[in-house]
Design a protein around this motif. Structure first.
Motif: not given
Length: 243
Positions: A16-42
């Motif tokens: 919840a914290v992750f997607f809340s902060r992400l929304k503030k950065i992008t000013e967009l509502n994430p739909v497919s949350k998996e792709v954002y998890q992938r974007a920050f997976t090393h």
């Protein structure tokens, strides 16, 4: 570990914290949350899909790099209708340069989202890599128009002054060498390993003008040492007023 199991294992509060902060950065509502998890997976997390393929941000980074290039190119084409191709190319290079993207990614604190099993120092490029991966994720999740909005408003709009691009310096070293060629001056960079009092700074660079030492600088890498020395020489020699 399977990627989907990895996501489920994460606490609801953390997500919840992750997607809340992400929304503030992008000013967009994430739909497919998996792709954002992938974007920050090393890649050090060693996560795999059901077919055994490694999952990390590198493919999204590639996509984001391409999206940045095309959106910024279109913006510059419209913004500077009389600029020549060479000028537009230089302007684009300044905006999407590794140094600039690293700086923006660092300001956005994207490193805080990174999922990794490694504790090593990833270096400055990780900030720009994550920014590109985030751009790629936005494109996959929300499409071209929303991705374009994110780039123009939250990256270029917040961190780039288009009216000052002409004066934005991409590389002090390159600028110094160019100045030397134009003015028939011999500008040299002499870099060596340096085991000084501060163990963080392993390289020392001296900038010479016609064999005369102008300034010196120390840094953690050869490239950074030369760039820092070039920046000092640029100001010490008052190059700006001579270009």
């Amino acid at each position: 570990m399977n990627f989907f199991n990895h996501i489920l294992k994460s606490s609801d509060k953390k997500n919840a914290v992750f997607f809340s902060r992400l929304k503030k950065i992008t000013e967009l509502n994430p739909v497919s949350k998996e792709v954002y998890q992938r974007a920050f997976t090393h890649r050090s997390s060693n996560l795999k899909d059901d077919d055994g393929n490694l999952i990390n941000f590198e493919r999204l980074e590639f996509l984001g790099d391409s999206m940045l290039s095309i959106v910024v190119s279109a913006l510059l084409f419209e913004k500077f209708p009389n600029a020549k191709e060479g000028t537009l190319t230089k302007y684009r290079a300044k905006i999407v340069s590794r140094e600039n993207l690293n700086s923006i990614g660092k300001n956005l604190n994207l490193i805080d989202f990174l999922d990794t099993e490694s504790k090593i120092n990833f270096g400055d490029n990780i900030h720009g890599n994550l920014l590109e991966a985030l751009v790629g994720a936005v494109y996959i999740d929300r499409g071209f128009k929303k991705c374009q909005y994110f780039i123009l408003k939250k990256i270029v709009g917040d961190y780039v002054d288009l009216d000052q691009l002409q004066h934005m310096i991409l590389s002090y070293k390159g600028l110094l060498l160019e100045w030397g060629q134009k003015n028939k001056k011999i500008v040299q960079f002499k870099t060596a390993n340096d085991q000084g009092l501060d163990p963080k700074f392993n390289y020392s660079t001296g900038v010479y003008l016609n064999d005369k030492l102008i300034v010196k600088a120390r840094e953690i890498s050869k490239k950074k040492s030369e760039e820092k020395a070039a920046r000092r020489a640029y100001h010490a020699m008052n190059i700006k007023s001579k270009i």
